[in-house]
Design an enzyme around this catalytic site. Structure first.
Site, mmCIF file in Angstrom:
data_model
loop_
_atom_site.group_PDB
_atom_site.id
_atom_site.type_symbol
_atom_site.label_atom_id
_atom_site.label_comp_id
_atom_site.label_asym_id
_atom_site.label_seq_id
_atom_site.Cartn_x
_atom_site.Cartn_y
_atom_site.Cartn_z
ATOM 1 N N ASP A 1 42.542 -37.952 21.702
ATOM 2 C CA ASP A 1 41.622 -38.827 21.205
ATOM 3 C C ASP A 1 42.137 -40.405 20.880
ATOM 4 O O ASP A 1 41.236 -41.199 20.806
ATOM 5 C CB ASP A 1 41.103 -38.406 20.161
ATOM 6 N N ARG B 1 30.851 -34.851 23.735
ATOM 7 C CA ARG B 1 32.063 -34.812 22.701
ATOM 8 C C ARG B 1 33.106 -35.087 23.543
ATOM 9 O O ARG B 1 32.898 -34.841 24.753
ATOM 10 C CB ARG B 1 32.210 -33.741 21.786
ATOM 11 N N GLY B 2 34.571 -35.432 23.391
ATOM 12 C CA GLY B 2 35.627 -35.621 24.189
ATOM 13 C C GLY B 2 35.774 -36.957 24.280
ATOM 14 O O GLY B 2 34.852 -37.771 24.525
ATOM 15 N N LYS C 1 42.721 -32.796 18.958
ATOM 16 C CA LYS C 1 41.831 -31.930 18.204
ATOM 17 C C LYS C 1 42.824 -31.052 17.211
ATOM 18 O O LYS C 1 43.946 -30.764 17.479
ATOM 19 C CB LYS C 1 41.263 -30.941 19.121
HETATM 20 C C1 RUB Z 1 38.012 -33.581 21.585
HETATM 21 C C2 RUB Z 1 39.428 -33.520 21.685
HETATM 22 C C3 RUB Z 1 39.755 -33.382 23.149
HETATM 23 C C4 RUB Z 1 39.866 -35.068 23.655
HETATM 24 C C5 RUB Z 1 40.103 -35.163 25.049
HETATM 25 O O1 RUB Z 1 37.431 -33.328 20.211
HETATM 26 O O2 RUB Z 1 40.175 -33.430 20.653
HETATM 27 O O3 RUB Z 1 40.979 -32.892 23.228
HETATM 28 O O4 RUB Z 1 38.844 -35.715 23.217
HETATM 29 O O5 RUB Z 1 40.198 -36.255 25.300
HETATM 30 P P1 RUB Z 1 35.853 -33.186 19.894
HETATM 31 P P2 RUB Z 1 40.681 -36.756 26.799
HETATM 32 O O6 RUB Z 1 35.389 -32.112 20.661
HETATM 33 O O7 RUB Z 1 35.770 -32.934 18.557
HETATM 34 O O8 RUB Z 1 35.189 -34.546 20.496
HETATM 35 O O9 RUB Z 1 39.941 -35.747 27.848
HETATM 36 O O10 RUB Z 1 41.056 -37.941 26.806
HETATM 37 O O11 RUB Z 1 42.253 -35.987 26.900
#
Ligand code: RUB
Length: 352
Positions: free
Chosen positions: A243, A54-55, A254
């Site tokens: 995201d 995730r991420g 998030k």
């Molecule tokens: C993940 C989430 C993270 C971003 C980070 O949500 O919200 O803050 O994806 O992205 P989940 P970045 O765990 O539901 O996937 O690393 O680009 O800043």
């Protein structure tokens, strides 16, 4: 495993090894650091859906690797047949999660490369090499972003972050946590406050785990203590990930990010977002973005223990939108965008 875990002084979330996709199973953290291997793109799709990976950036690269597996799995003998098989896989991978734009970015990039190839074997090789390059570039981009962002960080700062925008949300190093890592590596003394991030606990399970793993000073707070810690003067800056970021500077991240930004505004604490250009969506308007709604079971209990009454209705959005007026700057690998965002974001892309 040794190479994966200490690469770039952080964890390696997703990798390509011997024609397989290797990932850390993030659902098992922090109890166990387990690596899973996939040779079928449907397994990759399932791993994105079930939050094994995730991420936003990690999802983008995983989807690209998913298409690389689909290419290897294909029995096609002509370019057209192969493109058809890839399109089937693209759809399945695309439908896993709706909010992070990096998923589309990763899939589009591989499909473009596939269309440029001539014969089946050459296309397969092109796809695999491109996906591997995307993974390596993700690390480089995070390090550049970290360097850009670390200039905003002062010695002895305490930085609050929400969710996990670290090595585990990317291939390695991280976005928001990349900024913290870079500041830390440059000799500044940094402390981190991580919100637990209900209901899936990416803050307590993942951010606390990876910062502790790398020896960075981190304290965990319940989401409900954000106001308290800011009012008490315990936080100097906030850095979160994203995201999806629109051309207007609206940031989707998030659930809970919006609340953190609002409280930061009240206490005049700078609120920064760190994300690569692959997280920007220059086409959509705020109302076009689909916010993932997740299973109510994530809210009705804590772990296996049920806390809410039977049959209760639950609203469980996974993301929220923070408007540009609450954001002090958006840190990218190409520099830091500041208000007015429609101009500064445009400039970042023109320079790209
Ligand atoms: C993940 C989430 C993270 C971003 C980070 O949500 O919200 O803050 O994806 O992205 P989940 P970045 O765990 O539901 O996937 O690393 O680009 O800043």
């Amino acid at each position: 495993m040794a190479e994966q875990t200490k690469n770039h002084s952080s964890l390696r979330t997703v990798d390509w090894k011997d024609n397989k996709v290797v990932m850390i199973d993030q659902t098992k953290l922090p109890k166990e650091l387990v690596f899973v291997e996939f040779s079928d793109y449907r397994q990759v799709a399932n791993s994105i859906k079930t939050l094994v990976v995730r991420g936003a950036p990690a999802i983008g690269v995983s989807a690209a690797f998913g298409l690389a597996l689909a290419a290897l799995q294909s029995k096609a003998t002509t370019k057209d047949e192969l493109l058809k098989d890839l399109e089937t896989a693209r759809k399945i991978l695309f439908e896993t999660r709706p909010t992070a734009i990096n998923l589309k970015w990763g899939l589009d990039k591989i499909m473009q490369v596939a269309k440029q190839g001539t014969d089946v074997n050459q296309i397969k090789e092109l796809i695999i090499n491109t996906a591997k390059k995307m993974a390596e570039e993700d690390i480089k981009i995070n390090m550049m972003m970290g360097k850009n962002g670390s200039e905003l960080v002062n010695d002895n700062d305490t930085i609050m972050t929400h969710c996990n925008a670290g090595a585990l949300a990317t291939v390695a190093y991280g976005t928001a946590l990349g900024v913290i890592r870079a500041a830390n590596d440059s000799g500044k003394k940094i402390k981190v406050i991580a919100t637990e991030t209900r209901p899936v606990q990416q803050g307590s399970r993942l951010t606390a785990f990876e910062l502790k793993y790398d020896g960075i000073d981190v304290s965990l707070i319940p989401d409900t203590a954000v106001g308290y810690t800011m009012a008490k003067g315990l936080v100097n800056k906030i850095v979160v990930g994203a995201d999806r970021i629109l051309r207007t500077g609206h940031v989707f991240n998030k659930i809970g990010t919006y609340q953190v930004a609002l409280i930061a505004k009240q206490h005049k604490i700078p609120f920064y977002v760190a994300a690569p250009l692959s997280t920007f969506d220059l086409k959509s308007n705020p109302e076009d973005v689909i916010i993932e709604q997740r299973n109510g079971r994530e809210v009705t209990g804590l772990g296996d223990k049920k806390t809410a009454p039977e049959g209760i209705n639950v609203i469980n959005p996974a993301f929220d939108m923070t408007p540009p007026e609450l954001i002090s700057g958006i840190i990218t690998e190409k520099g830091i965008a500041k208000t007015p965002y429609n101009e500064s974001i445009k400039k970042l892309f023109e320079a790209n």
